[in-house]
Design a protein around this motif. Structure first.
Motif, PDB file in Angstrom:
ATOM      1  N   ALA A  71       0.825  -1.210   0.000  1.00 48.67           N
ATOM      2  CA  ALA A  71       0.000   0.000   0.000  1.00 48.67           C
ATOM      3  C   ALA A  71       0.856   1.256   0.000  1.00 48.67           C
ATOM      4  CB  ALA A  71      -0.921   0.013   1.218  1.00 48.67           C
ATOM      5  N   TRP A  72       0.318   2.298  -0.596  1.00 47.80           N
ATOM      6  CA  TRP A  72       0.845   3.657  -0.454  1.00 47.80           C
ATOM      7  C   TRP A  72      -0.077   4.343   0.541  1.00 47.80           C
ATOM      8  CZ3 TRP A  72       5.068   6.139  -2.473  1.00 47.80           C
ATOM      9  CH2 TRP A  72       5.782   5.461  -3.469  1.00 47.80           C
ATOM     10  N   LEU A  73       0.452   4.772   1.676  1.00 47.35           N
ATOM     11  CA  LEU A  73      -0.354   5.405   2.720  1.00 47.35           C
ATOM     12  C   LEU A  73      -0.457   6.902   2.476  1.00 47.35           C
ATOM     13  CD1 LEU A  73       1.458   3.707   5.698  1.00 47.35           C
ATOM     14  CD2 LEU A  73      -0.648   2.952   4.634  1.00 47.35           C
ATOM     15  N   ILE A  74      -1.644   7.434   2.615  1.00 43.07           N
ATOM     16  CA  ILE A  74      -1.827   8.886   2.573  1.00 43.07           C
ATOM     17  C   ILE A  74      -1.596   9.374   3.994  1.00 43.07           C
ATOM     18  CG2 ILE A  74      -3.439  10.771   2.113  1.00 43.07           C
ATOM     19  CD1 ILE A  74      -4.843   8.809   0.117  1.00 43.07           C
ATOM     20  N   THR A  75      -0.543  10.168   4.172  1.00 42.68           N
ATOM     21  CA  THR A  75      -0.161  10.586   5.524  1.00 42.68           C
ATOM     22  C   THR A  75      -0.723  11.951   5.910  1.00 42.68           C
ATOM     23  OG1 THR A  75       1.925  11.489   4.695  1.00 42.68           O
ATOM     24  CG2 THR A  75       1.939   9.209   5.491  1.00 42.68           C
ATOM     25  N   LEU A  97       5.949  10.814  -1.917  1.00 36.05           N
ATOM     26  CA  LEU A  97       5.602  11.729  -2.993  1.00 36.05           C
ATOM     27  C   LEU A  97       4.452  12.626  -2.576  1.00 36.05           C
ATOM     28  CD1 LEU A  97       2.820  10.764  -4.914  1.00 36.05           C
ATOM     29  CD2 LEU A  97       4.273   8.766  -4.919  1.00 36.05           C
ATOM     30  N   THR A  98       4.244  13.667  -3.364  1.00 37.00           N
ATOM     31  CA  THR A  98       3.061  14.507  -3.196  1.00 37.00           C
ATOM     32  C   THR A  98       2.212  14.349  -4.446  1.00 37.00           C
ATOM     33  OG1 THR A  98       4.173  16.454  -4.095  1.00 37.00           O
ATOM     34  CG2 THR A  98       4.193  16.188  -1.699  1.00 37.00           C
ATOM     35  N   ALA A  99       0.914  14.513  -4.285  1.00 40.38           N
ATOM     36  CA  ALA A  99      -0.020  14.342  -5.390  1.00 40.38           C
ATOM     37  C   ALA A  99      -1.263  15.170  -5.129  1.00 40.38           C
ATOM     38  CB  ALA A  99      -0.392  12.861  -5.533  1.00 40.38           C
ATOM     39  N   THR A 100      -2.091  15.283  -6.165  1.00 39.89           N
ATOM     40  CA  THR A 100      -3.409  15.894  -6.004  1.00 39.89           C
ATOM     41  C   THR A 100      -4.450  14.883  -6.446  1.00 39.89           C
ATOM     42  OG1 THR A 100      -3.299  16.893  -8.208  1.00 39.89           O
ATOM     43  CG2 THR A 100      -2.640  18.271  -6.344  1.00 39.89           C
ATOM     44  N   LEU A 111      -6.028  11.261 -10.013  1.00 42.67           N
ATOM     45  CA  LEU A 111      -4.875  11.336  -9.121  1.00 42.67           C
ATOM     46  C   LEU A 111      -3.682  11.746  -9.973  1.00 42.67           C
ATOM     47  CD1 LEU A 111      -3.680  10.746  -6.260  1.00 42.67           C
ATOM     48  CD2 LEU A 111      -3.071   8.493  -7.162  1.00 42.67           C
ATOM     49  N   LYS A 112      -3.045  12.850  -9.615  1.00 47.20           N
ATOM     50  CA  LYS A 112      -1.906  13.347 -10.381  1.00 47.20           C
ATOM     51  C   LYS A 112      -0.691  13.444  -9.462  1.00 47.20           C
ATOM     52  CE  LYS A 112      -0.376  17.080 -13.341  1.00 47.20           C
ATOM     53  NZ  LYS A 112      -0.597  18.462 -13.744  1.00 47.20           N
ATOM     54  N   GLN A 113       0.378  12.732  -9.829  1.00 45.03           N
ATOM     55  CA  GLN A 113       1.612  12.783  -9.070  1.00 45.03           C
ATOM     56  C   GLN A 113       2.297  14.118  -9.339  1.00 45.03           C
ATOM     57  OE1 GLN A 113       3.970   9.108  -9.553  1.00 45.03           O
ATOM     58  NE2 GLN A 113       2.169   8.307 -10.613  1.00 45.03           N
ATOM     59  N   GLU A 114       2.701  14.798  -8.293  1.00 46.99           N
ATOM     60  CA  GLU A 114       3.295  16.118  -8.428  1.00 46.99           C
ATOM     61  C   GLU A 114       4.810  16.120  -8.249  1.00 46.99           C
ATOM     62  OE1 GLU A 114       1.564  18.712  -9.425  1.00 46.99           O
ATOM     63  OE2 GLU A 114      -0.414  17.832  -9.244  1.00 46.99           O
ATOM     64  N   ASP A 115       5.294  15.564  -7.130  1.00 46.15           N
ATOM     65  CA  ASP A 115       6.716  15.663  -6.797  1.00 46.15           C
ATOM     66  C   ASP A 115       7.129  14.447  -5.981  1.00 46.15           C
ATOM     67  OD1 ASP A 115       9.201  16.963  -6.734  1.00 46.15           O
ATOM     68  OD2 ASP A 115       8.757  17.915  -4.816  1.00 46.15           O
ATOM     69  N   GLY A 116       8.376  14.038  -6.127  1.00 49.46           N
ATOM     70  CA  GLY A 116       8.888  12.934  -5.330  1.00 49.46           C
ATOM     71  C   GLY A 116       9.003  11.656  -6.135  1.00 49.46           C
ATOM     72  N   SER A 117       8.936  10.537  -5.456  1.00 54.41           N
ATOM     73  CA  SER A 117       9.065   9.223  -6.082  1.00 54.41           C
ATOM     74  C   SER A 117       7.906   8.963  -7.040  1.00 54.41           C
ATOM     75  CB  SER A 117       9.063   8.133  -5.005  1.00 54.41           C
ATOM     76  OG  SER A 117      10.089   8.351  -4.073  1.00 54.41           O
ATOM     77  N   SER A 118       8.085   7.977  -7.899  1.00 54.01           N
ATOM     78  CA  SER A 118       7.005   7.546  -8.793  1.00 54.01           C
ATOM     79  C   SER A 118       6.170   6.487  -8.093  1.00 54.01           C
ATOM     80  CB  SER A 118       7.575   6.943 -10.074  1.00 54.01           C
ATOM     81  OG  SER A 118       8.273   7.909 -10.817  1.00 54.01           O
ATOM     82  N   LEU A 119       4.863   6.517  -8.335  1.00 54.64           N
ATOM     83  CA  LEU A 119       3.990   5.482  -7.791  1.00 54.64           C
ATOM     84  C   LEU A 119       4.282   4.171  -8.510  1.00 54.64           C
ATOM     85  CD1 LEU A 119       0.444   7.097  -7.455  1.00 54.64           C
ATOM     86  CD2 LEU A 119       1.794   6.092  -5.632  1.00 54.64           C
TER      87      LEU A 119
END
Length: 140
Positions: A71-75, A97-100, A111-119
Motif C-alpha cells: 500500500a501507499w499510505l496517505i499521511t 511523494l506529493t499528489a493531487t 490522481l496526479k503525481q506532483e513531486d517525489g518518487s514515482s507510484l
C-alpha cells in the motif's frame, strides 16, 4: 417555546451539516480497472485502516492493488474545493511523494503525481509496475 424550537432547529441543522461533510466527495472507494488499483479514502475523519497492516493505525486513506497487501499510505491531506493535496509514503517507508486528487464529477476522480518518487505497485512475476503520472479513478 419559540426559543426551544429555534435551538432544536439549529441543532438539527448542525447535525445535518456534519453528516454531509462525512459523506462528502472525499470519503469513497475509488477504482482504476486498467491498472487494477484502488483508493480507499476518508479525508474528513481520517480513520481508514489498511487491511492486514494495523501497525499504521488510522490514516486519511491508501492506494493499493487488488490481491496484494502492498500500500501507499496517505499521511496528510488538505482539501481545497474539489481538489485534495496529498502526501503519500509506501508501506516500507522508503519512498514518498506529493499528489493531487481532483474530483471531476460525482463519479470520476484524477490522481496526479506532483513531486517525489514515482507510484509503483507490485506486478506479476515479482516485478514492479510504474503507474502513469495522471490516473483516472471511478467511484464505486
Amino acid at each position: 417555546m419559540n426559543k426551544l424550537i429555534a435551538i432544536s432547529l439549529f441543532c438539527l441543522a448542525s447535525i445535518g451539516m456534519k453528516a454531509q461533510s462525512n459523506n462528502g466527495p472525499f470519503r469513497a472507494y475509488l477504482y482504476n480497472n486498467e491498472f487494477d488499483v484502488y483508493l480507499r479514502i476518508n479525508f474528513y475523519d481520517q480513520n481508514v485502516r489498511v487491511p492486514g497492516q494495523d501497525l499504521f493505525g488510522e490514516v486519511p486513506g491508501f492506494l493499493s492493488k487488488k490481491n496484494y497487501t502492498f500500500a501507499w499510505l496517505i499521511t496528510s491531506v488538505t482539501i481545497k474545493g474539489n481538489k485534495a493535496h496529498l502526501a503519500l509514503i509506501n508501506d516500507y517507508g522508503s519512498e514518498d511523494l506529493t499528489a493531487t486528487l481532483t474530483r471531476k464529477n460525482d463519479s470520476i476522480y484524477v490522481l496526479k503525481q506532483e513531486d517525489g518518487s514515482s507510484l509503483k505497485v507490485p506486478a506479476k512475476g515479482g516485478k514492479w509496475q510504474k503507474l502513469p503520472k495522471a490516473l483516472e479513478f471511478k467511484r464505486k
